[in-house]
Design a protein around this motif. Structure first.
Motif, PDB file in Angstrom:
ATOM      1  N   GLY A  70       0.811  -1.208   0.000  1.00 44.55           N
ATOM      2  CA  GLY A  70       0.000   0.000   0.000  1.00 44.55           C
ATOM      3  C   GLY A  70       0.843   1.256   0.000  1.00 44.55           C
ATOM      4  N   THR A  71       0.177   2.380   0.168  1.00 41.16           N
ATOM      5  CA  THR A  71       0.854   3.677   0.221  1.00 41.16           C
ATOM      6  C   THR A  71       1.030   4.074   1.674  1.00 41.16           C
ATOM      7  OG1 THR A  71      -0.129   4.341  -1.886  1.00 41.16           O
ATOM      8  CG2 THR A  71       0.730   6.096  -0.472  1.00 41.16           C
ATOM      9  N   LEU A  72       2.247   4.302   2.081  1.00 41.80           N
ATOM     10  CA  LEU A  72       2.557   4.651   3.463  1.00 41.80           C
ATOM     11  C   LEU A  72       2.775   6.149   3.560  1.00 41.80           C
ATOM     12  CD1 LEU A  72       5.060   1.748   4.303  1.00 41.80           C
ATOM     13  CD2 LEU A  72       2.588   1.845   4.688  1.00 41.80           C
ATOM     14  N   THR A  73       1.993   6.812   4.362  1.00 40.91           N
ATOM     15  CA  THR A  73       2.124   8.244   4.592  1.00 40.91           C
ATOM     16  C   THR A  73       2.387   8.468   6.067  1.00 40.91           C
ATOM     17  OG1 THR A  73       0.590   8.708   2.777  1.00 40.91           O
ATOM     18  CG2 THR A  73       1.020  10.500   4.354  1.00 40.91           C
ATOM     19  N   ASN A  74       3.626   8.845   6.369  1.00 38.73           N
ATOM     20  CA  ASN A  74       4.042   9.051   7.759  1.00 38.73           C
ATOM     21  C   ASN A  74       3.807   7.800   8.614  1.00 38.73           C
ATOM     22  OD1 ASN A  74       4.817  11.714   7.233  1.00 38.73           O
ATOM     23  ND2 ASN A  74       2.743  12.473   7.622  1.00 38.73           N
ATOM     24  N   THR A  75       3.889   6.641   8.002  1.00 37.17           N
ATOM     25  CA  THR A  75       3.748   5.381   8.720  1.00 37.17           C
ATOM     26  C   THR A  75       4.829   4.428   8.271  1.00 37.17           C
ATOM     27  OG1 THR A  75       2.197   4.547   7.049  1.00 37.17           O
ATOM     28  CG2 THR A  75       1.240   5.572   9.016  1.00 37.17           C
ATOM     29  N   GLN A  76       5.020   3.360   9.035  1.00 40.42           N
ATOM     30  CA  GLN A  76       5.985   2.334   8.675  1.00 40.42           C
ATOM     31  C   GLN A  76       5.423   0.986   9.093  1.00 40.42           C
ATOM     32  OE1 GLN A  76       9.606   2.868  10.860  1.00 40.42           O
ATOM     33  NE2 GLN A  76       8.589   3.047  12.842  1.00 40.42           N
ATOM     34  N   VAL A  77       5.844  -0.075   8.409  1.00 35.88           N
ATOM     35  CA  VAL A  77       5.384  -1.433   8.694  1.00 35.88           C
ATOM     36  C   VAL A  77       6.436  -2.140   9.525  1.00 35.88           C
ATOM     37  CG1 VAL A  77       4.700  -3.641   7.698  1.00 35.88           C
ATOM     38  CG2 VAL A  77       4.058  -1.511   6.557  1.00 35.88           C
ATOM     39  N   THR A  78       6.017  -2.746  10.619  1.00 34.21           N
ATOM     40  CA  THR A  78       6.922  -3.527  11.452  1.00 34.21           C
ATOM     41  C   THR A  78       6.343  -4.915  11.641  1.00 34.21           C
ATOM     42  OG1 THR A  78       5.865  -2.828  13.513  1.00 34.21           O
ATOM     43  CG2 THR A  78       7.650  -1.443  12.678  1.00 34.21           C
ATOM     44  N   ASN A  79       7.142  -5.821  12.163  1.00 34.98           N
ATOM     45  CA  ASN A  79       6.682  -7.190  12.412  1.00 34.98           C
ATOM     46  C   ASN A  79       7.204  -7.639  13.768  1.00 34.98           C
ATOM     47  OD1 ASN A  79       5.548  -9.691  12.102  1.00 34.98           O
ATOM     48  ND2 ASN A  79       7.073 -10.439  10.667  1.00 34.98           N
ATOM     49  N   VAL A  80       6.744  -6.956  14.795  1.00 34.53           N
ATOM     50  CA  VAL A  80       7.189  -7.274  16.155  1.00 34.53           C
ATOM     51  C   VAL A  80       6.329  -8.382  16.747  1.00 34.53           C
ATOM     52  CG1 VAL A  80       7.560  -6.356  18.464  1.00 34.53           C
ATOM     53  CG2 VAL A  80       8.044  -4.937  16.463  1.00 34.53           C
ATOM     54  N   THR A  81       5.016  -8.238  16.627  1.00 33.52           N
ATOM     55  CA  THR A  81       4.096  -9.248  17.184  1.00 33.52           C
ATOM     56  C   THR A  81       3.127  -9.743  16.127  1.00 33.52           C
ATOM     57  OG1 THR A  81       2.560  -7.521  17.926  1.00 33.52           O
ATOM     58  CG2 THR A  81       4.212  -8.274  19.508  1.00 33.52           C
ATOM     59  N   GLY A  82       3.616  -9.940  14.902  1.00 27.23           N
ATOM     60  CA  GLY A  82       2.772 -10.522  13.872  1.00 27.23           C
ATOM     61  C   GLY A  82       2.393  -9.584  12.752  1.00 27.23           C
ATOM     62  N   GLY A  83       2.899  -8.366  12.749  1.00 30.42           N
ATOM     63  CA  GLY A  83       2.589  -7.427  11.675  1.00 30.42           C
ATOM     64  C   GLY A  83       1.769  -6.267  12.168  1.00 30.42           C
ATOM     65  N   GLU A  84       2.344  -5.083  12.195  1.00 31.25           N
ATOM     66  CA  GLU A  84       1.652  -3.900  12.681  1.00 31.25           C
ATOM     67  C   GLU A  84       1.971  -2.725  11.780  1.00 31.25           C
ATOM     68  OE1 GLU A  84       4.308  -5.070  14.781  1.00 31.25           O
ATOM     69  OE2 GLU A  84       3.063  -6.755  15.389  1.00 31.25           O
ATOM     70  N   VAL A  85       1.149  -1.703  11.898  1.00 32.38           N
ATOM     71  CA  VAL A  85       1.414  -0.427  11.247  1.00 32.38           C
ATOM     72  C   VAL A  85       1.638   0.596  12.338  1.00 32.38           C
ATOM     73  CG1 VAL A  85       0.503   1.401   9.786  1.00 32.38           C
ATOM     74  CG2 VAL A  85       0.061  -0.980   9.214  1.00 32.38           C
ATOM     75  N   GLU A  86       2.764   1.284  12.271  1.00 32.80           N
ATOM     76  CA  GLU A  86       3.100   2.266  13.292  1.00 32.80           C
ATOM     77  C   GLU A  86       3.379   3.612  12.642  1.00 32.80           C
ATOM     78  OE1 GLU A  86       6.479   0.765  15.311  1.00 32.80           O
ATOM     79  OE2 GLU A  86       5.373  -0.766  16.453  1.00 32.80           O
ATOM     80  N   LEU A  87       3.383   4.656  13.463  1.00 33.30           N
ATOM     81  CA  LEU A  87       3.808   5.945  12.981  1.00 33.30           C
ATOM     82  C   LEU A  87       5.274   5.869  12.581  1.00 33.30           C
ATOM     83  CD1 LEU A  87       2.127   8.342  15.569  1.00 33.30           C
ATOM     84  CD2 LEU A  87       1.374   7.841  13.236  1.00 33.30           C
ATOM     85  N   ALA A  88       5.622   6.580  11.528  1.00 32.73           N
ATOM     86  CA  ALA A  88       7.002   6.551  11.051  1.00 32.73           C
ATOM     87  C   ALA A  88       7.924   7.211  12.065  1.00 32.73           C
ATOM     88  CB  ALA A  88       7.103   7.252   9.708  1.00 32.73           C
ATOM     89  N   ASN A  89       9.190   6.779  12.047  1.00 36.18           N
ATOM     90  CA  ASN A  89      10.184   7.417  12.907  1.00 36.18           C
ATOM     91  C   ASN A  89      10.295   8.894  12.568  1.00 36.18           C
ATOM     92  OD1 ASN A  89      10.877   5.083  14.274  1.00 36.18           O
ATOM     93  ND2 ASN A  89      12.403   4.494  12.744  1.00 36.18           N
TER      94      ASN A  89
END
Length: 239
Positions: free
Chosen positions: A170-189
């Protein structure tokens, strides 16, 4: 003349007897049916009341199983609710409870491209299940209570339906994808200054020629790769 009168009376009695038999043949079946129905009406009413209560209990148990664990609930098949410990769960197959047959059938739900539920075709909705609850009994009259419901996942939303690959597509706007506990979307650093919790570090900056008058640092408003801009105001040269 006397014999003739006697024959007329005798014939009249025969006609009346035939009429009485005919009327009785019409009325008696209706009377017997009404009597049997009236005798069965109260037991049937009592059975209906008990079946309705069992039906309500079954529906509530199914929803509790859904709320406790969608993974456990969302498996197609025929079940009946039962209590294990202090919690409702679904056991395989139907069950007979005090003369009532109790059954829960769980199946997939398909949706078309507009999200509408369809009986055939479409795509399986992993977060919706079709549930058919049935309670039936045979005496005094064979009767069935049945209803269809669609239950959706409302809790226990941590599942593996999506992956980091799906998110990254997808398109990430001020977000980042992580995989700490199974796949999450977080605010970008955000490397910009945190004015509520600043961190100080020393740095050397080459200022332009001329006596410096003022130096100011601001966060970049256009990019995170250059977190800060430094501005220096200098006095004119004496020469």
């Amino acid at each position: 003349m006397k014999k003739f009168k006697f024959s007329i009376q005798k014939g009249q009695m025969l006609v009346e007897l035939v009429m009485a038999i005919g009327i009785a043949a019409i009325i008696l079946p209706a009377l017997l049916t009404g009597l049997v129905t009236s005798r069965q009406g109260k037991p049937q009413q009592q059975q209906s009341i008990q079946a309705t209560e069992l039906f309500k209990e079954t529906a509530n148990a199914v929803k509790e199983v859904r709320d406790n664990s969608w993974t456990t609930f969302a498996i197609d098949g025929t079940y009946h609710p039962t209590i294990v410990g202090n919690t409702w769960t679904l056991a395989t197959g139907s069950a007979t409870v005090n003369g009532f047959t109790q059954q829960v059938v769980i199946g997939d739900v398909n949706r078309d491209s507009s999200g509408n539920i369809v009986s055939s075709g479409g795509t399986v909705d992993p977060s919706t299940k079709k549930v058919v609850i049935t309670v039936s009994w045979a005496k005094p009259q064979s009767t069935t209570l049945s209803a269809t419901d669609y239950l959706t996942r409302t809790t226990n939303l941590t599942h593996t339906d999506t992956t980091t690959t799906d998110f990254n597509a997808g398109t990430l706007t001020n977000t980042q994808v992580t995989n700490v506990t199974g796949g999450e979307v977080e605010l970008a650093n955000d490397n910009r200054g945190k004015w509520c919790s600043p961190a100080f570090s020393s740095a050397t900056i080459d200022l332009p020629d001329g006596p410096p008058v003022a130096v100011a640092a601001t966060a970049s408003a256009t990019t995170t790769s250059v977190p800060n801009d430094v501005f220096a105001a200098v006095a004119p040269s004496d020469s």
